[in-house]
Design an enzyme around this catalytic site. Structure first.
Site, PDB file in Angstrom:
ATOM      1  N   GLU A  87       0.870  -1.084   0.023  1.00 44.87           N
ATOM      2  CA  GLU A  87      -0.014   0.046  -0.039  1.00 44.87           C
ATOM      3  C   GLU A  87       0.789   1.107   0.071  1.00 44.87           C
ATOM      4  O   GLU A  87       1.843   1.495   0.821  1.00 44.87           O
ATOM      5  CB  GLU A  87      -1.029   0.090   1.281  1.00 44.87           C
ATOM      6  N   CYS A  88       0.659   2.276  -1.138  1.00 45.98           N
ATOM      7  CA  CYS A  88       1.306   3.447  -0.966  1.00 45.98           C
ATOM      8  C   CYS A  88       2.723   3.401  -0.847  1.00 45.98           C
ATOM      9  O   CYS A  88       3.384   3.004  -2.019  1.00 45.98           O
ATOM     10  CB  CYS A  88       0.807   4.312   0.289  1.00 45.98           C
TER      11      CYS A  88
END
Length: 441
Positions: free
Chosen positions: A329-330
């Site tokens: 994520e990210c």
């Protein structure tokens, strides 16, 4: 019995909510009370400060991404074995995104759902009696929200305090105290918000100073008496979040990878999953006895050189991904790519598991709620499953090639756009998952 609560809010960002919240939490904990912190809205950093102030894990509550049933279940867990829940609002009390009534992401929604009275922090620098008009407007604006009273902040003098307090009390609103101006208590910030709790120097001393200010200038007994609400008539049930990606999950955790929602960790553990933390910055590979790996967001752009040099981590991650699911994520997504360019323009080789190049030298703010429909079966769910969450990053995509991880929409449009990448058992995107949408698997 669930513990009563208070929501600490303001009419805008920068009024002092966080320092007031932390000081209040610490002051109550020093009295021997069991205090649980809550953060309204998507935020990774503030809950870690709450935990440092109270000695208990904090949770996020968000009315845009979370159904009322999940809000109630999380609030129930927050209040278990607690004497009081102290919730910190986000932005202004009524600020949110387009959504159905009560589902806009505004802090006011959380107060309304749970019946928590609101303590309004008012920055009265540059005003005096006019503060009464603002406080009265807040009290009347939304009938669902009960205003417990006001805490004046950044008061310049005794005369200043008296003028503001008398005007507010004249319209029937209680003033719990007044904090004088003090430029020495600001918390350090960086591009995604506060510097993380674990990186803040002498944090315990700072929290005690904040608590000392609350003890000296706020009527804590009156505030405790004003606390109310909480989940009522709620039986403990499962937390409706994205399913655990495995039975034993390797989760990266250090200064580069710290954006892992406490409610996800808790829900996965309640579902029977085991969590094994490891540190890429310490050159640790995902533990071999795990069957899935999760790379959370964080600040890999600040540690890109160390990550590129972490041979055991990168080789171990590649070996893991050959046979087991890996999701980023990210910041975790950036690490799964081929290269990451830091703020100085230096290009660093990353894991190379996805055909992705990102840059922190070329910055653009991407911020907002997202709904994501999974493009194919993966560790987070089946093709077509829908998740709700958000994006918050400054890094930009230099190149991104391959099939998408999901199709996303935002709060302002139903037009879907591809997001992220998938390659074999590896998936990732800038999207942070908070919940799964009701009715999906």
């Amino acid at each position: 019995m669930s513990a009563p609560g208070l929501l600490v809010a303001a009419v805008r960002s920068g009024a002092g909510k966080t320092t007031v919240t932390l000081g209040l939490m610490r002051a109550l904990a020093r009295r021997g009370l069991h205090v649980c912190g809550v953060k309204c809205g998507p935020d990774y950093i503030d809950p870690a400060f709450h935990a440092a102030a109270t000695g208990r894990d904090s949770l996020n509550l968000d009315s845009w991404t979370m159904e009322p049933e999940l809000l109630a279940q999380l609030a129930l867990r927050a209040s278990e074995d607690a004497d009081i829940v102290v919730a910190e609002g986000a932005m202004g009390l009524f600020d949110g995104a387009p959504g159905a009534p009560g589902q806009t992401g505004a802090s006011a929604d959380i107060a309304a759902h749970l019946g928590w009275p609101t303590l309004l922090v008012m920055d009265v620098s540059g005003q005096a009696q006019s503060a009464a008009a603002i406080a009265r407007g807040v009290a009347l604006h939304d009938a669902r929200v009960k205003l417990a009273g006001v805490l004046l902040n950044r008061v310049g003098s005794e005369r200043h305090r008296r003028l503001a307090q008398e005007a507010i009390e004249a319209v029937g609103i209680k003033v719990f105290g007044a904090l004088p101006r003090d430029g020495g208590i600001a918390l350090p910030e960086r591009h995604l918000g506060l510097v993380q709790a674990g990186e803040t120097r002498e944090l315990a001393s700072l929290l005690d100073r904040l608590a000392d200010r609350i003890d000296a200038h706020v009527d804590l007994d009156a505030l405790l008496a004003a606390a109310a609400g909480g989940p009522r008539g709620v039986a403990r049930g499962p937390l409706d979040v994205p399913r655990p990606p495995g039975g034993r999950i390797a989760v990266a955790r250090d200064e580069a990878f710290s954006f892992f929602y406490p409610h996800l960790c808790r829900a996965w553990r309640e579902a029977g999953a085991k969590i094994a933390f490891f540190s890429p910055l310490a050159d640790q590979a995902p533990p071999e006895d795990c069957d899935a790996c999760w790379l959370p967001g964080g600040y890999p752009e600040l540690h890109a050189g160390r990550l590129a040099a972490a041979g055991s981590f990168l080789e171990g991650l590649r070996r893991f991904a050959a046979t087991r699911p890996v999701h980023g994520e990210c910041g975790g997504y950036m690490t799964l790519g081929r290269t990451l360019t830091d703020a100085e323009g230096r290009v660093h080789a990353m894991a190379g598991l996805l055909d992705l190049a990102t840059s922190f030298a070329q910055r653009k703010l991407n911020l907002g709620y997202r709904r994501a429909r999974l493009s194919s079966d993966c560790a987070l769910g089946a093709a077509g499953d829908e998740l709700a969450g958000h994006e918050f990053h400054y890094a930009t995509i230099v190149s991104e090639k391959g099939p998408p991880f999901a199709a996303v929409t935002d709060a302002y449009s139903q037009e879907e756009r591809p997001a992220g990448l998938r390659e074999g058992l590896v998936t990732g995107s800038f999207f942070h998952a908070m919940t799964k949408k009701k009715g999906r698997r």
